[in-house]
Design a protein around this motif. Structure first.
Motif, PDB file in Angstrom:
ATOM      1  N   SER A  43       0.822  -1.212   0.000  1.00  0.00           N
ATOM      2  CA  SER A  43       0.000   0.000   0.000  1.00  0.00           C
ATOM      3  C   SER A  43       0.856   1.262   0.000  1.00  0.00           C
ATOM      4  CB  SER A  43      -0.951  -0.010   1.197  1.00  0.00           C
ATOM      5  OG  SER A  43      -0.224  -0.038   2.415  1.00  0.00           O
ATOM      6  N   THR A  44       1.917   1.267   0.803  1.00  0.00           N
ATOM      7  CA  THR A  44       2.726   2.490   0.910  1.00  0.00           C
ATOM      8  C   THR A  44       3.580   2.730  -0.333  1.00  0.00           C
ATOM      9  OG1 THR A  44       4.392   1.213   2.138  1.00  0.00           O
ATOM     10  CG2 THR A  44       2.808   2.497   3.420  1.00  0.00           C
ATOM     11  N   THR A  45       3.982   1.665  -1.014  1.00  0.00           N
ATOM     12  CA  THR A  45       4.790   1.853  -2.225  1.00  0.00           C
ATOM     13  C   THR A  45       3.932   2.081  -3.463  1.00  0.00           C
ATOM     14  OG1 THR A  45       4.887  -0.541  -2.639  1.00  0.00           O
ATOM     15  CG2 THR A  45       6.660   0.431  -1.315  1.00  0.00           C
ATOM     16  N   SER A  46       2.612   2.076  -3.288  1.00  0.00           N
ATOM     17  CA  SER A  46       1.713   2.298  -4.419  1.00  0.00           C
ATOM     18  C   SER A  46       1.207   3.736  -4.494  1.00  0.00           C
ATOM     19  CB  SER A  46       0.506   1.352  -4.336  1.00  0.00           C
ATOM     20  OG  SER A  46       0.931  -0.005  -4.377  1.00  0.00           O
ATOM     21  N   THR A  47       1.608   4.572  -3.546  1.00  0.00           N
ATOM     22  CA  THR A  47       1.159   5.966  -3.555  1.00  0.00           C
ATOM     23  C   THR A  47       1.946   6.771  -4.587  1.00  0.00           C
ATOM     24  OG1 THR A  47       2.746   6.645  -1.853  1.00  0.00           O
ATOM     25  CG2 THR A  47       0.593   5.803  -1.104  1.00  0.00           C
ATOM     26  N   ASP A  48       1.339   7.837  -5.078  1.00  0.00           N
ATOM     27  CA  ASP A  48       2.012   8.694  -6.056  1.00  0.00           C
ATOM     28  C   ASP A  48       3.284   9.295  -5.467  1.00  0.00           C
ATOM     29  OD1 ASP A  48       0.021   8.163  -7.863  1.00  0.00           O
ATOM     30  OD2 ASP A  48      -1.094  10.009  -7.485  1.00  0.00           O
ATOM     31  N   LYS A  49       3.220   9.702  -4.196  1.00  0.00           N
ATOM     32  CA  LYS A  49       4.393  10.313  -3.564  1.00  0.00           C
ATOM     33  C   LYS A  49       5.569   9.354  -3.530  1.00  0.00           C
ATOM     34  CE  LYS A  49       6.053  12.518   0.694  1.00  0.00           C
ATOM     35  NZ  LYS A  49       7.310  11.735   0.672  1.00  0.00           N
TER      36      LYS A  49
END
Length: 393
Positions: A43-49
């Motif tokens: 989930s965290t590595t799938s964010t745009d940021k």
């Protein structure tokens, strides 16, 4: 019964350190593998940021087109220096194709390829690709298929990716948002009369011209391979307007336009040496000769005769290292020279036989996990139409 521990050194670290200091620095291919380890990581590595931060940690790699004699076809490769990692492999393939094809643009990890009359946009790191529309030129127009891609860029105010097309033989240009087939027409500035007619027609063709995206502007060195100073054309990707910039008064044949340490640089081949002029003041358009690299002083194995040299192109690996493609009939091979600005030879790589079997594409790729712009392109056109190339990164 002894319990088998599945603990790793990462389990002792706070999650924010693992994600923001470790995962963000990994190559996209490794991050994609890590997503299968934990739901939180996915989930965290799938964010745009995260994806944007990860791309900024990736090196800019020059893309090279290489002919493969035994397969009678071409491949696009990048030069990787693994540093402390022991490996003899320096040229890593990213696109495999056995038909005639061209690399026309690179931006934020995306590549634009043409195969015959078809255009594709792809992300080699994610193995995703989709058809790319081209401007619809009226059939009554003499321009017909005489259009070519001059630049590929991100338009920051809108967040869109856009392609700059030019028509041959006239001063008309087109701006086309990726995913759309409705272009906006703009006027291209006239080209210096000092250029030969053949050079004027395709002076900004991304296949041949040395272009650099610097300070949110595209720059073309129109006098490439010429000994006379010709101005640099600049396209502001925010306001989408053109202007001209003074080029350095350097001797020899201009070979490449580069970005060196966040500054614009121009390289030339002059009587056995490489001269690198760096812009000192962008607004004042002030240049200075910062480096002169004497190739004849380099000790290569085998020792190359630079008196018969043919330096076809130069690429910048980082602010201190260069990759030089050399070819001359007396050697019988192409060579890639890896050196630094202090004239230290870091590597000399003999390539496969074949006249002009390798050349730099004037494009750099910075790997990213970003999804293709306008994902509906894949759903509408990418399902029934398979690309005629293989992504092998």
């Amino acid at each position: 019964m002894t319990k088998i521990s599945h603990m790793t050194v990462l389990d002792d670290l706070p999650e924010w350190i693992v994600i923001e200091e470790i995962l963000v620095r990994l190559p996209p291919k490794d991050v994609l593998r890590c997503r299968a380890v934990r739901k939180l990581w996915r989930s965290t590595t799938s964010t745009d940021k995260f994806m944007l931060d990860n791309r900024r940690h990736q090196p800019l790699l020059p893309v090279i087109r290489q002919y493969i004699p035994e397969q009678s076809g071409f491949s696009f490769v990048v030069f990787r220096d693994n540093g402390v990692i022991t490996s003899d492999q320096k040229l890593w393939p990213i696109i495999q194709l056995f038909k005639f094809h061209k690399l026309l643009g690179a931006c934020d990890g995306f590549l634009i390829l043409s195969v015959g009359s078809d255009f594709w946009i792809c992300n080699p790191a994610t193995h995703k690709c989709a058809p790319l529309p081209q401007p619809r030129v009226p059939s009554s127009s003499r321009e017909g298929s005489g259009i070519y891609i001059a630049g590929f860029y991100g338009h920051h105010p809108s967040g869109e990716y856009r392609v700059l097309w030019f028509s041959r033989g006239c001063q008309r240009g087109y701006i086309l948002t990726v995913g759309s087939d409705k272009p906006r027409i703009i006027r291209r500035p006239s080209v210096s009369s000092r250029l030969p007619e053949c050079r004027r027609q395709g002076a900004f063709d991304s296949r041949y011209s040395s272009q650099v995206n610097h300070r949110c502007s595209l720059h073309w060195l129109t006098g490439i391979y010429m000994k006379t100073a010709v101005e640099i054309m600049v396209f502001d990707t925010i306001t989408e307007t053109f202007r001209w910039m003074r080029s350095p008064d350097q001797l020899g044949c201009r070979v490449s336009l580069l970005e060196m340490g966040n500054r614009l640089a121009s390289c030339s081949n002059n009587d056995g040496s490489i001269e690198i002029w760096v812009m000192q003041d962008y607004e004042a358009e002030a240049w200075a000769l910062n480096y002169r690299i004497y190739l004849v002083a380099m000790k290569t194995s085998p020792q190359l005769d630079f008196s018969l040299r043919h330096i076809s192109n130069i690429a910048l690996l980082n602010k201190r290292e260069l990759l030089i493609w050399c070819w001359t009939p007396s050697w019988g091979h192409d060579y890639l020279l890896h050196c630094d600005i202090d004239e230290k030879l870091l590597g000399c790589y003999k390539l496969k036989r074949g006249t002009y079997s390798v050349y730099f594409t004037n494009q750099y790729i910075q790997e990213s996990m970003l999804p293709l712009p306008f994902c509906e392109m894949q759903e509408e056109g990418g399902v029934d139409k398979e690309p005629r190339f293989l992504i092998v990164l």
